[in-house]
Design an enzyme around this catalytic site. Structure first.
Site, PDB file in Angstrom:
ATOM      1  N   ASP A  22       0.794  -1.228   0.000  1.00 26.63           N
ATOM      2  CA  ASP A  22       0.000   0.000   0.000  1.00 26.63           C
ATOM      3  C   ASP A  22       0.830   1.283   0.000  1.00 26.63           C
ATOM      4  OD1 ASP A  22      -1.936  -1.885   0.129  1.00 26.63           O
ATOM      5  OD2 ASP A  22      -3.060  -0.993   1.759  1.00 26.63           O
TER       6      ASP A  22
ATOM      7  N   TYR B 169      -9.979  -0.568   2.190  1.00 27.40           N
ATOM      8  CA  TYR B 169      -9.468  -0.587   3.563  1.00 27.40           C
ATOM      9  C   TYR B 169      -9.068   0.802   4.032  1.00 27.40           C
ATOM     10  CZ  TYR B 169      -8.382  -4.463   6.739  1.00 27.40           C
ATOM     11  OH  TYR B 169      -8.414  -5.408   7.734  1.00 27.40           O
TER      12      TYR B 169
END
Ligand SMILES: [Cu+2]
Length: 649
Positions: free
Chosen positions: A296, A381
């Protein structure tokens, strides 16, 4: 006007100037995107000379990507001199972070692809693409020619039932489009089995939840005299602490030049603290799920995914915000208002003692902590990054994991082995979240040593042995870490293992080296095979703790370009050199993993999970630095009372 600290992030005008310089250089073509522009930090020795230093030029590091040539280019700029200092092509195959623009363009490319439309009709019986969500997912690297030679994405798709619906509850399991981000074309649509959409909606938005509970009564946090911190530009000063708040497109929130004022002296503790990488590997070998793993930071850009925070919702109290200044991939200004939240919190009791012989005079001190935070949304998320500073010299980092599970679809009656059934025909694969943080310690100067501290029991030996006659002895064994390979280590609850960062040359008032203790928090080991494709690219998960000698070019645990990388870069490569790490400028890297075996209660939106670590002074101060904290006023029911929570102030 206060002097700008040399480590403050680039301002919006500075980024605009960098864009202007980049676009006026021949390296910038019609097919060039700007991936990131961030402060090029001055050398450490220069920063430590500040503010006596005459003038420190503001410089920038830019990463460009030429879609026409499938090539990444690193550019160094001097903004004060108005010139480009260096242009360097990255090695072939280097893929920088996917930009926000590419996320949007990739979704459009999929939705307008005739091949995708045909597959959508076949699998879901739908022709209208307006309710389809296409989340860009990184493609990874599985050893194929195209992984090395194209800029790829392998999105996941979902189908909302209406525009306000939570689409993640309805994964389109059987279709995986593959997109070439250079041409922004779907190069193929991979089709697997045909799964019906899960039958039930899973909504969490306030206007969709019909059986709401009664609201709790208002809880007001008031600070009538304002907060106790001073913020000038991005320079923070609070309760003895001083530091600089940074932010960039890749790492998001960073902290710099952390000092503590002790007996009139500014004592250095940490020079730079940052999240360098994270990876979320999924543990399901099904063909539709097997390629899911997201880096990420290096693939998505944690800063680029930052939220604009809202008072009363994300943060409570007297809040001061800072914006995040970046640019989009075409050079347009991209500013996220209120991306960084700064505030104080009451944190219960800092310390207390009641002497039973003087029971009417208990001594209690409230703990006030300073919070610097930001929250990023990476598609489904959410990650919140919270740095806490305490009045007893502690520093804590906590990541808050929330948002929506990445899920898959099952046939009726199917039970998943590698995940958990969450709702009818909807399951969430098992996965882990591994984070890596880089902590450049400078405890009272740059020359430090890291020690691994293990608690050792003393064996109870022969009778009459004076050393441990009752078998009760244990002690803390400190091992100084001399080289990088020796320093690689795992957490060890059996020995209550912690690490100490000391300055061997600076002794405290009892003659020991001053230091800070690193206490790991919750952690995990990776469960994928060491030969799994993602693990080759995420060598930083092989150990929890790494120590390297300071090198300003070593910033990211999986290397500069983890996106589609072949692996072997970053910590795993640097530390093979086994450089000396004792009595030098050291950097401690910490990998911490959260193992997520999902549960129905994580749905439709996940209650926050927490993971982090703590830094504690150990012989850094002469005594409890909060011993001098005045008591707070005592209150009686409903009003300000008389007296205080101590023997008087
Ligand atoms: Cu998770």
């Amino acid at each position: 006007m206060p002097k700008i600290h040399p480590l403050e992030p680039l301002s919006a005008p500075e980024i605009a100037e960098a864009v202007r310089l980049l676009k006026s250089n021949p390296v910038f073509t019609a097919t060039t995107r700007i991936i990131s522009i961030m402060l090029r930090e001055p050398r450490k020795s220069v920063v430590y000379g500040w503010p006596k230093t005459e003038k420190i030029d503001r410089e920038a590091d830019a990463v460009l990507f030429d879609n026409g040539r499938n090539t990444a280019i690193a550019v160094t700029l001097n903004l004060d001199a108005g010139k480009i200092v260096e242009v360097k092509e990255a090695p072939p195959g280097s893929q920088p972070t996917m930009s926000i623009d590419e996320q949007v363009e990739c979704e459009q490319a999929v939705l307008s692809s005739p091949e995708f439309k045909a597959a959508l009709k076949k699998h879901c019986g739908v022709e209208d693409t307006s309710l389809v969500m296409v989340d860009i997912w990184s493609a990874g690297n599985y050893g194929s020619e195209e992984d090395r030679t194209r800029r790829l994405a392998r999105p996941l798709c979902f189908l909302r039932s209406d525009p306000g619906d939570n689409g993640y509850a309805r994964p389109i399991e059987g279709i995986r489009p593959v997109v070439d981000l250079n041409t922004m074309q779907v190069i193929r649509v991979e089709e697997f089995g045909n799964w019906p959409l899960p039958p039930e909606p899973g909504n969490y938005a306030a206007d969709r939840v019909t059986d709401k509970r009664e609201s709790p009564k208002p809880l007001s946090i008031t600070q009538p005299d304002g907060p106790s911190f001073q913020l000038e530009g991005n320079q923070m000063s609070w309760q003895g602490w001083k530091f600089v708040i940074g932010f960039n497109a890749r790492e998001g929130l960073t902290l710099h030049h952390i000092r503590y004022e002790d007996k009139g002296c500014e004592r250095s503790i940490l020079y730079r603290a940052s999240l360098t990488e994270m990876v979320v590997p999924y543990g399901d070998p099904r063909p539709t799920q097997v390629r899911k793993n997201a880096f990420d930071v290096g693939e998505y850009g944690m800063g680029m995914c930052a939220n604009s925070l809202r008072l009363g919702c994300d943060c409570l109290g007297h809040i001061v915000y800072r914006d995040a200044n970046m640019c989009d991939s075409r050079g347009g200004a991209l500013s996220i208002p209120n991306a960084i939240c700064i505030h104080e919190e009451d944190f219960g009791i800092l310390w207390k003692h009641t002497d039973r012989r003087i029971p009417d005079k208990p001594e209690v001190r409230r703990s006030r902590r300073l919070v610097v935070s930001s929250i990023s949304t990476v598609e489904n998320y959410e990650y919140g990054f919270f740095w806490y500073f305490y009045q007893d010299g502690n520093i804590q980092f906590e990541i808050k994991l929330t948002g929506i599970l990445s899920m898959g679809t099952l046939h009726a009656g199917e039970k998943p082995k590698y995940g958990a059934l969450i709702a009818p025909q909807l399951y969430a694969p098992n996965h882990q979240h591994f984070f890596n943080v880089r902590l450049d310690f400078d405890i009272d100067g740059t020359v430090n040593t890291v020690q691994q501290v293990d608690i050792e029991s003393v064996p109870m030996s022969e009778a009459n042995d004076e050393s441990n006659p009752f078998g009760n002895a244990f002690y803390a064994k400190a091992t100084s870490l001399l080289t990088e390979r020796q320093a690689r280590a795992q957490i060890n609850p059996a020995t209550a293992r912690v690490w100490k960062i000391i300055n061997p040359a600076v002794k405290n008032h009892v003659g020991e080296p001053v230091g800070y203790k690193f206490l790991p928090g919750d952690n995990s080991f990776p469960y994928a095979s060491p030969n799994a494709w993602w693990r080759k690219r995420a060598g930083f998960v092989n150990y929890h703790v790494w120590v390297t000698p300071f090198d300003e070019s070593e910033k990211y645990a999986a290397g500069d370009y983890p996106n589609q990388s072949g692996g072997g870069d970053g910590l795993i490569r640097w530390t093979e050199a086994d450089r000396p790490v004792a009595d030098t400028d050291v950097v401690l890297w910490y990998t911490f993993g959260h193992t997520h075996i999902p549960r129905p209660e994580d749905y439709p939106v996940m209650p926050t999970a927490y993971i982090g670590f703590l830094l504690k002074p150990v012989g850094f101060f002469d005594l409890n630095p909060a011993n001098n904290l005045p008591p707070s006023p005592q209150k009686t029911e409903g009003s300000e009372g008389h007296g205080c929570c101590g023997t008087g102030s």
